[in-house]
Design an enzyme around this catalytic site. Structure first.
Site, PDB file in Angstrom:
ATOM      1  N   THR A  23       0.837  -1.191   0.000  1.00 45.66           N
ATOM      2  CA  THR A  23       0.000   0.000   0.000  1.00 45.66           C
ATOM      3  C   THR A  23       0.877   1.246   0.000  1.00 45.66           C
ATOM      4  OG1 THR A  23      -2.051   0.975   0.822  1.00 45.66           O
ATOM      5  CG2 THR A  23      -0.460   0.304   2.495  1.00 45.66           C
ATOM      6  N   CYS A  38      -3.227   8.099   7.455  1.00 48.98           N
ATOM      7  CA  CYS A  38      -3.771   6.738   7.435  1.00 48.98           C
ATOM      8  C   CYS A  38      -2.804   5.774   8.118  1.00 48.98           C
ATOM      9  CB  CYS A  38      -3.994   6.257   5.999  1.00 48.98           C
ATOM     10  SG  CYS A  38      -5.299   7.127   5.128  1.00 48.98           S
ATOM     11  N   HIS A  58      -5.495  -0.531   4.743  1.00 46.87           N
ATOM     12  CA  HIS A  58      -5.096   0.888   4.665  1.00 46.87           C
ATOM     13  C   HIS A  58      -6.259   1.684   5.255  1.00 46.87           C
ATOM     14  CE1 HIS A  58      -3.081   4.244   2.049  1.00 46.87           C
ATOM     15  NE2 HIS A  58      -3.895   4.819   2.900  1.00 46.87           N
TER      16      HIS A  58
END
Lengths: 160, 202
Positions: A23, A29, A46
């Site tokens: 990711t 995040c 994520h």
């Protein structure tokens, strides 16, 4: 290196050896990598926000409290044993520093707390953590080894 | 919230954007002493997961300037552009020949923040003229990093209430150089309705 599976923002994926789950561009995040060492099943989420707070959830992968149970369930479907899972987490940065910070500015920290709380309650041990700071991170989980690579633009690379 | 937006709402937002761009071009031209043209080719709702793609992908280095907006309809604004485009914008703003700027040191950072300030101020003045909601920008903050990381704070703020974000594309042209930047307007949940009510299209 095995097949690479991309996990988008507010997204999750699972895979079995030799799949690599990636990711890109975690800021506030938090990326959560779960791994079962015996079956070599890995999962990567994520996560954008701590909790759904009773909102109608159209995308469970967006929130810590809805993404993580779904991730564990999908790993079980691939043969993982939830009692053997360990976690590595990265991200949760604060990218901007405003003169008058708002509660929302702490979103990275709150995401990290929400993930850690959920993992603790689920009895999943956190074996490595690279969170905070003010820079972005790209992470790769190699399901052959369980190693998590954390890449940045200006803060080097780590192997967790 | 987004489902309630009609083509008429978009027309109004485009009009606000175009007048703001006109004001911003005038302000920037006075600052650099040369003509600058600005246009808003489009105002659109973009799904959260496509926003980074607009900037060249989540791993692409970008510059982002974040401002809070105070007033009767609080909001957050992010002005973002690929780093290469930020260099071109700085060549224009600092009166350098094309291709000169290749790093963001202190001078470049403050010039970029100032540009973001002027642009945002111009858009907000335009919105104020239409709505009388008293929008005031706060001091800007700058981040230079991967697009995904720079954007996700803004997307998270928006993502609590919607899966799409309001995007105002902005083109700058000066002496043969062209730059495209992106404004993301993130109203706090009740603010978008307040804006449309004040625009008379609620």
């Amino acid at each position: 290196m095995g097949e690479v599976r991309r996990v988008g923002m507010a997204d999750l994926a699972v895979g079995k050896e030799p799949v690599v789950l990636v990711t890109i561009g975690l800021g506030s995040c938090v990326g959560v990598a779960l791994y079962d060492d015996q079956t070599k099943v890995g999962g990567l989420a994520h996560i954008m926000l701590p909790e759904a707070n009773g909102l109608a959830v159209t995308n469970p992968a967006k929130f810590a409290d809805t993404a993580l149970p779904l991730l564990v369930k999908k790993m079980e479907e691939l043969g993982a044993n939830p009692r053997r899972l360990t976690a590595k987490i990265a991200g949760g940065a604060q990218m901007f520093r405003l003169a008058q910070p708002t509660e929302m500015m702490r979103i990275g920290e709150r995401n990290t707390e929400a993930v850690l709380n959920w993992l603790r309650a689920a009895g999943i041990r956190v074996v490595a953590q690279d969170t905070g700071g003010s820079w972005g991170r790209t992470i790769e989980l190699d399901t052959s080894t369980g190693e998590l690579r954390v890449k940045t633009i200006a803060h080097g690379e780590k192997r967790l | 919230m987004t489902e309630g937006l009609s083509e008429f709402h978009y027309d109004v937002l485009r009009e606000v954007g175009n007048i703001g761009a006109g004001n911003a071009a005038t302000a920037l031209a006075q600052l650099v002493g040369r003509p600058i043209h600005m246009e808003v080719p489009d105002v659109l709702w973009v799904p959260l997961d496509e926003v980074a793609a607009r900037l060249g992908g989540p791993e692409k280095p970008v510059a982002g300037i974040l401002l809070g907006v105070e007033g009767e309809a609080p909001a957050t604004i992010l002005f973002a552009l690929p780093l290469s485009q930020a260099y071109t914008l700085l060549d224009i703003m600092l009166g350098r020949s094309p291709g000169t700027t290749s790093a963001l040191d202190e001078l470049e950072q403050s010039a970029l923040q100032e540009t973001g300030n002027i642009l945002t101020g111009a858009y907000l003045n335009s919105l104020n003229a239409f709505t009388n909601l008293g929008f005031r920008p706060t001091v800007p903050a700058l981040a230079v990093d991967m697009a995904g990381a720079v954007l996700d704070y803004v997307l998270a703020e928006f993502g609590q209430v919607a899966d799409q974000v309001l995007l105002i594309e902005t083109e700058f042209r000066a002496e043969g150089q062209e730059v495209t930047g992106y404004f993301f307007l993130v109203p706090e949940p009740p603010s978008l309705n307040a804006i449309f009510r004040a625009l008379g299209v609620g």
